[in-house]
Design an enzyme around this catalytic site. Structure first.
Site, mmCIF file in Angstrom:
data_model
loop_
_atom_site.group_PDB
_atom_site.id
_atom_site.type_symbol
_atom_site.label_atom_id
_atom_site.label_comp_id
_atom_site.label_asym_id
_atom_site.label_seq_id
_atom_site.Cartn_x
_atom_site.Cartn_y
_atom_site.Cartn_z
ATOM 1 N N CYS A 2 -40.017 36.753 -19.632
ATOM 2 C CA CYS A 2 -40.535 35.411 -19.872
ATOM 3 C C CYS A 2 -39.371 34.461 -20.131
ATOM 4 C CB CYS A 2 -41.465 35.416 -21.082
ATOM 5 S SG CYS A 2 -42.833 36.583 -20.948
ATOM 6 N N ARG A 29 -38.158 33.082 -14.315
ATOM 7 C CA ARG A 29 -38.301 34.153 -15.304
ATOM 8 C C ARG A 29 -39.760 34.558 -15.516
ATOM 9 N NH1 ARG A 29 -33.726 34.995 -18.342
ATOM 10 N NH2 ARG A 29 -34.995 36.077 -19.866
ATOM 11 N N ASN A 102 -40.245 36.071 -25.983
ATOM 12 C CA ASN A 102 -39.837 36.794 -24.781
ATOM 13 C C ASN A 102 -39.477 38.208 -25.207
ATOM 14 O OD1 ASN A 102 -38.710 37.733 -22.368
ATOM 15 N ND2 ASN A 102 -36.710 36.825 -22.837
ATOM 16 N N GLY A 103 -40.160 39.207 -24.627
ATOM 17 C CA GLY A 103 -39.841 40.586 -24.976
ATOM 18 C C GLY A 103 -41.107 41.414 -25.105
ATOM 19 N N GLU A 467 -30.201 47.734 0.532
ATOM 20 C CA GLU A 467 -30.344 46.357 0.061
ATOM 21 C C GLU A 467 -31.204 45.537 1.018
ATOM 22 O OE1 GLU A 467 -29.951 42.832 -2.177
ATOM 23 O OE2 GLU A 467 -29.928 44.974 -2.640
ATOM 24 N N LYS A 471 -34.692 43.619 -0.105
ATOM 25 C CA LYS A 471 -34.968 42.196 0.091
ATOM 26 C C LYS A 471 -36.302 42.005 0.806
ATOM 27 C CE LYS A 471 -31.886 40.463 -2.146
ATOM 28 N NZ LYS A 471 -32.217 41.576 -3.016
ATOM 29 N N GLU A 474 -39.180 42.805 -1.618
ATOM 30 C CA GLU A 474 -39.298 41.857 -2.725
ATOM 31 C C GLU A 474 -40.071 40.602 -2.342
ATOM 32 O OE1 GLU A 474 -35.503 42.174 -5.669
ATOM 33 O OE2 GLU A 474 -35.059 41.494 -3.643
ATOM 34 N N HIS A 490 -34.240 64.966 8.699
ATOM 35 C CA HIS A 490 -34.670 65.735 7.528
ATOM 36 C C HIS A 490 -35.973 65.191 6.942
ATOM 37 C CE1 HIS A 490 -30.934 68.054 7.390
ATOM 38 N NE2 HIS A 490 -30.339 66.935 7.757
ATOM 39 N N LYS A 590 -36.817 37.202 -12.573
ATOM 40 C CA LYS A 590 -35.377 37.257 -12.303
ATOM 41 C C LYS A 590 -34.641 38.211 -13.231
ATOM 42 C CE LYS A 590 -31.632 35.764 -10.251
ATOM 43 N NZ LYS A 590 -31.392 36.218 -8.862
#
Length: 595
Positions: A2, A29, A102-103, A467, A471, A474, A490, A590
């Protein structure tokens, strides 16, 4: 996860427009809900609801609230669904107290049960709501707001940054933190609290960083910080050199595309850390027999590249461990181990826990983008990447800045002057790659149909494949998987079928021929192959369905710094085709400040 903001002005202007501007900069956030609490005329005014900031602003007119002081919150839900009741601020029984948090409060159920027995009535499903009830309880026992907050944090367990206001102590904001970020800004017209610096850059560039358990008191006369024994702490004031404009879109449609276009500058600026990195190496050289990277998400992929670099160039055994899994490897550390923590924010909860463990036995190094963040204050050595503020949730320029720092560290550790010189060319290579943006946009549109994507690479290109897949996942919500190309037979080859897109990363170098063989394997099974390779590779152009070409001077050693750029753009443009917001992917935030 948050974001919180607090502000008290020196003059009698209403604070709400400033709170709105500040909290808007923190929407990366969390964007499940938003809420404000301001104080005026001996009462607390609250507006809050679920939804994105603009939606709630249009509905409630948040920026039109009375009072010269207030607190605000954007939420990324952890306990309780996104809803008006679960959104912050939360209040006590009489609405004489409001808090933002926040937490995560790990023991909130036990606390809530006890408070209910004492007659407290709860209205939300959040862990946060125990905080105002605890503060209310302690204030009723005779504690002032500061010491009621102190008593509260002695009861709660978990991670938090908290800001509180009360009608019983008007014209004051009290705040504290533990394992969640909180900064204090000192401006010309007022004093500020925030989870991250972009929120207050427009108003304050002089920053104080409270430590765990310190209590911060803001009023119109200034800022006071008390330690756990009520002593005044003389905090160092640091200035942030980021400008407010750096946290704006500056004409781009999204922060993500703006930040992709800023990558050459991020690399160039991070290359200025060469002398500092050399000083770190001079200090640790001869005392290190093993290196261990600790990271999450995108930073984990940067760390994998670091493993390949250090082991191939310097010959030092190197491991890469997910921060959330680190404790299971802690017994292998010793004083000959260097543990490197990679984090954009410097506030990643899992990484901070791992850092505290590593500091007990080993040398620690943080590679971090945010000045003054927790990792920068806890690690023994720090390399500050120079990407500037990154607002888009999906990391782009900070990934390349991390890679640049890792490349410099590896090259200097190995005394590889040729690689050090080669890195100076990377910014130009990135800008040259970005000149193909319209071509990449056109190709990306052709792959909008996909439900699954596969990414293949060998050696230094394997982390790049991971990566690229991340992306895609996400921001497009398409299932994407990255594989070491040699692993195809495999198991993963069974998933390749007619029309499935496979992105193959094929830079010139030792791995080229084997990667081309893997390309032919998926092609023969009906895959649509999108290759990224050298502009003079005629064989690649013949074999692949689509090819994004890169300067042929770039071999596989430095390819991770350039070849990832088209992968970022592919994800971005497919996201636009699907009508999603690339800056605000669902379920993600984020900075992950909870475990």
């Amino acid at each position: 996860m948050c974001g919180i903001v607090g502000c008290i002005l020196k003059n009698d202007e209403d604070v709400a427009p400033i709170l709105f501007n500040c909290i808007s900069k923190l929407e990366y956030r969390g964007y499940d809900s938003i809420g404000f609490a301001t104080y005026s005329e001996n009462r607390i005014h609250i507006k809050k609801d679920k939804g994105k900031i603009e939606e709630v602003e249009n509905k409630l007119n948040l920026s039109n609230m009375p009072g010269k002081l207030g607190i605000a919150h954007v939420r990324w839900a952890t306990h309780g669904d996104p809803s008006k009741l679960n959104s912050h601020p939360h209040v006590d029984e009489r609405k004489e107290l409001a808090i933002v948090h926040n937490g995560i409060i790990e023991n909130y159920l036990e606390i809530k049960e006890e408070l209910i027995k004492e007659g407290h009535v709860f209205k939300s499903d959040t862990d946060t709501e125990v905080i105002p009830h605890l503060i209310e309880k302690f204030m009723n026992e005779g504690f002032d707001l500061e010491h009621a907050l102190r008593e509260t944090i002695d009861v709660i367990h978990g991670a938090y940054s908290i800001a509180a206001i009360s009608t019983k102590e008007p014209n004051k904001i009290v705040a504290t933190r533990k394992d969640s970020p909180l900064i204090v800004g000192i401006g010309e017209n007022g004093y500020y609290l925030a989870s991250d610096s972009p929120a207050i850059l427009k108003y304050a560039r002089d920053i104080i960083y409270p430590e765990k358990g310190e209590i911060v008191i803001l009023d119109e006369n200034g800022v006071v910080v008390h330690d756990e024994f009520d002593n005044i702490v003389n905090k160092e004031i640091e200035s942030i050199n980021w400008t407010p404009e750096m946290a704006e879109k500056e004409g781009y449609d999204h922060f993500m595309i703006k930040e992709i276009n800023e990558q050459a500058s991020a690399v160039k600026n991070t290359l200025t850390q060469k002398e500092h990195i050399q000083e770190i190496i001079d200090d640790i050289e001869g005392n290190i027999q093993r290196i261990c990277f600790v990271a999450c998400g995108t930073s984990y992929h940067a760390s994998l590249t670091g493993k390949y670099l250090i082991e191939s160039l310097a010959g030092i055994p190197t491991d890469v461990i997910l921060a959330s899994e680190f404790k299971y490897s802690a017994n292998t550390l010793n004083d000959k181990t260097l543990v490197i923590f990679i984090s954009q924010s410097g506030e990643t909860a899992d990484s901070l826990k791992a850092l505290d463990i590593a500091n007990q036995t080993s040398k620690t190094l943080g590679i971090v983008n945010v000045v003054g963040s927790s990792i920068t204050r806890r690690a023994q050595y720090v390399i500050q990447t120079q990407a500037g503020p990154e607002i888009g949730v999906a990391a782009t320029k900070t990934y390349l800045a991390q890679l640049t720092a890792i490349y410099l560290f590896s090259a200097l550790l190995a005394k590889n002057e040729e690689l050090v010189n080669e890195l100076d060319k990377v910014p130009d290579f990135i800008d040259e790659t970005l000149e193909n943006i319209d071509f990449i946009k056109g190709i990306s549109k052709r792959y909008n149909y996909a439900r699954d994507f596969f990414y293949l690479g060998r050696g230094f290109s394997y982390p790049t494949a991971l990566e690229g897949a991340l992306k895609l996942k996400e921001i497009t919500y398409i299932h994407g998987e990255g594989y070491a190309a040699g692993e195809l037979k495999h198991g993963p080859l069974a998933l390749i079928d007619e029309g499935i897109p496979v992105v193959v990363i094929v830079p010139p170098g030792d791995s080229y021929r084997k990667t081309m063989s893997n390309l032919e394997e998926v092609k023969s099974r009906g895959a649509n192959v999108l290759a990224i390779g050298s502009a003079d590779d005629d064989a690649l152009k013949e074999q692949a369905d689509d090819v994004i070409t890169i300067n042929p001077e770039i071999d596989e050693l430095i390819a991770p710094l350039i070849y990832v750029v088209p992968l970022q753009l592919i994800a971005y443009f497919i996201t636009l085709e699907k009508g999603h917001d690339p800056d605000k992917p669902k379920n993600l935030a984020k900075c992950v400040t909870v475990e």
